[in-house]
Design a protein around this motif. Sequence first.
Motif, PDB file in Angstrom:
ATOM      1  N   ALA A  70      55.436  42.428  12.821  1.00 15.51           N
ATOM      2  CA  ALA A  70      54.318  43.312  12.501  1.00 15.51           C
ATOM      3  C   ALA A  70      53.655  43.889  13.753  1.00 15.51           C
ATOM      4  CB  ALA A  70      53.288  42.574  11.655  1.00 15.51           C
ATOM      5  N   TYR A  71      53.763  43.163  14.865  1.00 20.00           N
ATOM      6  CA  TYR A  71      53.111  43.624  16.102  1.00 20.00           C
ATOM      7  C   TYR A  71      54.127  44.054  17.161  1.00 20.00           C
ATOM      8  CZ  TYR A  71      48.863  41.972  13.938  1.00 20.00           C
ATOM      9  OH  TYR A  71      47.812  41.812  13.065  1.00 20.00           O
ATOM     10  N   ASN A  72      55.415  44.102  16.744  1.00 21.53           N
ATOM     11  CA  ASN A  72      56.495  44.579  17.624  1.00 21.53           C
ATOM     12  C   ASN A  72      57.419  45.469  16.799  1.00 21.53           C
ATOM     13  OD1 ASN A  72      56.324  42.947  20.358  1.00 21.53           O
ATOM     14  ND2 ASN A  72      55.869  41.472  18.735  1.00 21.53           N
TER      15      ASN A  72
ATOM     16  N   GLU B 153      57.037  47.247   8.957  1.00 19.93           N
ATOM     17  CA  GLU B 153      56.779  45.870   9.413  1.00 19.93           C
ATOM     18  C   GLU B 153      55.310  45.468   9.278  1.00 19.93           C
ATOM     19  OE1 GLU B 153      58.119  48.295  11.332  1.00 19.93           O
ATOM     20  OE2 GLU B 153      59.768  47.543  12.552  1.00 19.93           O
ATOM     21  N   TYR B 154      54.405  46.450   9.266  1.00 21.75           N
ATOM     22  CA  TYR B 154      52.975  46.118   9.258  1.00 21.75           C
ATOM     23  C   TYR B 154      52.501  45.957   7.811  1.00 21.75           C
ATOM     24  CZ  TYR B 154      48.167  45.875  10.868  1.00 21.75           C
ATOM     25  OH  TYR B 154      46.882  45.443  11.138  1.00 21.75           O
ATOM     26  N   TYR B 155      52.572  44.728   7.326  1.00 21.78           N
ATOM     27  CA  TYR B 155      52.293  44.413   5.919  1.00 21.78           C
ATOM     28  C   TYR B 155      50.794  44.408   5.553  1.00 21.78           C
ATOM     29  CZ  TYR B 155      50.928  40.133   8.078  1.00 21.78           C
ATOM     30  OH  TYR B 155      50.269  39.268   8.892  1.00 21.78           O
TER      31      TYR B 155
ATOM     32  N   ILE C 174      55.445  52.074  17.706  1.00 22.13           N
ATOM     33  CA  ILE C 174      54.099  52.633  17.504  1.00 22.13           C
ATOM     34  C   ILE C 174      53.027  51.668  18.020  1.00 22.13           C
ATOM     35  CG2 ILE C 174      52.476  53.632  15.841  1.00 22.13           C
ATOM     36  CD1 ILE C 174      55.110  55.178  15.964  1.00 22.13           C
ATOM     37  N   THR C 175      53.223  50.369  17.797  1.00 23.83           N
ATOM     38  CA  THR C 175      52.240  49.397  18.297  1.00 23.83           C
ATOM     39  C   THR C 175      52.216  49.391  19.824  1.00 23.83           C
ATOM     40  OG1 THR C 175      52.665  48.064  16.313  1.00 23.83           O
ATOM     41  CG2 THR C 175      51.423  47.008  18.085  1.00 23.83           C
ATOM     42  N   ALA C 176      53.394  49.564  20.427  1.00 24.57           N
ATOM     43  CA  ALA C 176      53.459  49.665  21.894  1.00 24.57           C
ATOM     44  C   ALA C 176      52.671  50.886  22.367  1.00 24.57           C
ATOM     45  CB  ALA C 176      54.916  49.748  22.352  1.00 24.57           C
TER      46      ALA C 176
ATOM     47  N   PRO D  54      36.943  45.311   4.857  1.00 26.15           N
ATOM     48  CA  PRO D  54      38.387  45.154   4.657  1.00 26.15           C
ATOM     49  C   PRO D  54      39.150  45.203   5.984  1.00 26.15           C
ATOM     50  CG  PRO D  54      37.761  47.426   4.239  1.00 26.15           C
ATOM     51  CD  PRO D  54      36.491  46.698   4.649  1.00 26.15           C
ATOM     52  N   GLY D  55      40.470  45.030   5.926  1.00 25.01           N
ATOM     53  CA  GLY D  55      41.332  45.294   7.077  1.00 25.01           C
ATOM     54  C   GLY D  55      41.553  44.126   8.011  1.00 25.01           C
ATOM     55  N   SER D  56      40.961  42.966   7.724  1.00 22.98           N
ATOM     56  CA  SER D  56      41.071  41.803   8.613  1.00 22.98           C
ATOM     57  C   SER D  56      40.603  42.092  10.029  1.00 22.98           C
ATOM     58  CB  SER D  56      42.511  41.256   8.644  1.00 22.98           C
ATOM     59  OG  SER D  56      42.502  39.916   9.092  1.00 22.98           O
TER      60      SER D  56
ATOM     61  N   GLY E 137      39.566  39.341  12.323  1.00 20.03           N
ATOM     62  CA  GLY E 137      40.541  38.640  13.157  1.00 20.03           C
ATOM     63  C   GLY E 137      40.432  38.941  14.647  1.00 20.03           C
ATOM     64  N   ASN E 138      39.797  40.059  14.976  1.00 15.84           N
ATOM     65  CA  ASN E 138      39.617  40.379  16.396  1.00 15.84           C
ATOM     66  C   ASN E 138      38.646  39.418  17.087  1.00 15.84           C
ATOM     67  OD1 ASN E 138      39.905  44.011  16.093  1.00 15.84           O
ATOM     68  ND2 ASN E 138      41.434  42.509  16.673  1.00 15.84           N
ATOM     69  N   PHE E 139      37.766  38.807  16.316  1.00 15.48           N
ATOM     70  CA  PHE E 139      36.815  37.845  16.878  1.00 15.48           C
ATOM     71  C   PHE E 139      37.482  36.485  17.066  1.00 15.48           C
ATOM     72  CE2 PHE E 139      33.735  40.492  14.342  1.00 15.48           C
ATOM     73  CZ  PHE E 139      32.931  40.912  15.381  1.00 15.48           C
TER      74      PHE E 139
HETATM   75  C1  AVJ Z   1      42.622  46.525  12.853  1.00 13.74           C
HETATM   76  C2  AVJ Z   1      42.282  44.533  14.076  1.00 13.74           C
HETATM   77  C3  AVJ Z   1      43.114  44.424  11.844  1.00 13.74           C
HETATM   78  O1  AVJ Z   1      44.764  43.024  14.206  1.00 13.74           O
HETATM   79  O2  AVJ Z   1      46.300  43.800  12.873  1.00 13.74           O
HETATM   80  C4  AVJ Z   1      47.311  46.436  14.601  1.00 13.74           C
HETATM   81  C5  AVJ Z   1      44.773  46.004  14.862  1.00 13.74           C
HETATM   82  N1  AVJ Z   1      46.635  45.741  16.519  1.00 13.74           N
HETATM   83  N2  AVJ Z   1      48.372  46.316  15.399  1.00 13.74           N
HETATM   84  C6  AVJ Z   1      45.272  43.931  13.568  1.00 13.74           C
HETATM   85  C7  AVJ Z   1      46.207  46.050  15.305  1.00 13.74           C
HETATM   86  C8  AVJ Z   1      47.961  45.911  16.571  1.00 13.74           C
HETATM   87  C9  AVJ Z   1      44.590  45.306  13.556  1.00 13.74           C
HETATM   88  N3  AVJ Z   1      43.156  45.193  13.109  1.00 13.74           N
END
Ligand code: AVJ
Length: 322
Positions: free
Chosen positions: A207-209, A60-62, A214-216, A163-165, A168-170
Amino acid sequence: MRAHSGIAALVQPRETAPREEDFTDALLTGLRATPKNIPCKYFYDVEGSLLFEKICMLPEYYPTRTELRLLHASAHGIAQFIGPDAEIVGIRRRRGRKDKTVARCHGKSARLFADGYFRTLFAEHRGGTAGGLSGPRHPADRRGFHARFSLPPSSGRRVGFFPGSTIGNFAPGEARAFLANVARMLKGGGLLIGVDLVKDPQILHAAYNDKAGITAAFNKNLLARANREAGANFNLAHFSHYALYNPLLRRIEMYLISACDQRVTVCGRSIAFAEGEAIHTEYSHKYTVDGFKALAASAGFIPRQVWCDADRLFSIHWLETK
Ligand code: AVJ
């Protein structure tokens, strides 16, 4: 400071000297605030970094695989913009004494990642073949990073690689400030940055569920880490992972939700949680291509090129400094 490989770490000037008690202090401050929160940089201890590497391989995590494929598919074009005489600089956000091992892991995999990639880029750019490198590699994959190519000598033109986006955390305002700082550090050069895109909320939600949880586990690791390092007694079964996409603010919001009224001790202090109360743990902002270009421009960059995958899941931007 220039590493032997030609990849140096760009350290943010604003970062202050790390202290042992950072995590405990931040935890207590965040859990006494309203609403409660734990800063997302604390995800990445040894356990959390392993969980994150697992996330990167989830169906799911593309983002990770899409970005890697995109880097590979666009390597020739990217290399044209970077030019033959650049010094590639890996940009890192994380530092901290408690996080030392983690920071080292991260730094190392980031360096291997950048090194492998840019060796490929340069090899292709110069018509060579990258020894042992046949395709995109996952950052955790140690094979394939032994290409026999060395980077061209630096002319002092600096190119940042972020890289890695992670951007997006900001929040957008913080992202602008961060980018403005990076633009100053890279003056005369450019920045190659991976940015996750706005898309169908169902894809983002999945992607986040993830089904495997694992995300949990990654989210709950903040509480496990508090138990390990900050004298806390969280019962992980009494908190649940909650992640949603907020389409108005274009971001994933991640929380840990208290399943009941409970009290938890953190470093000798008792903290009350009401049933259903949330601890905010992460934002992951998504951008449109034009939205990110505008943000970069407002931070002092000149957006020069963007590469997207066919499904428009992810973008890589080439930004130049003035
Ligand atoms: C590493 C911040 C890009 O936001 O997708 C992945 C961290 N959190 N799944 C993201 C994350 C939950 C990830 N970053």
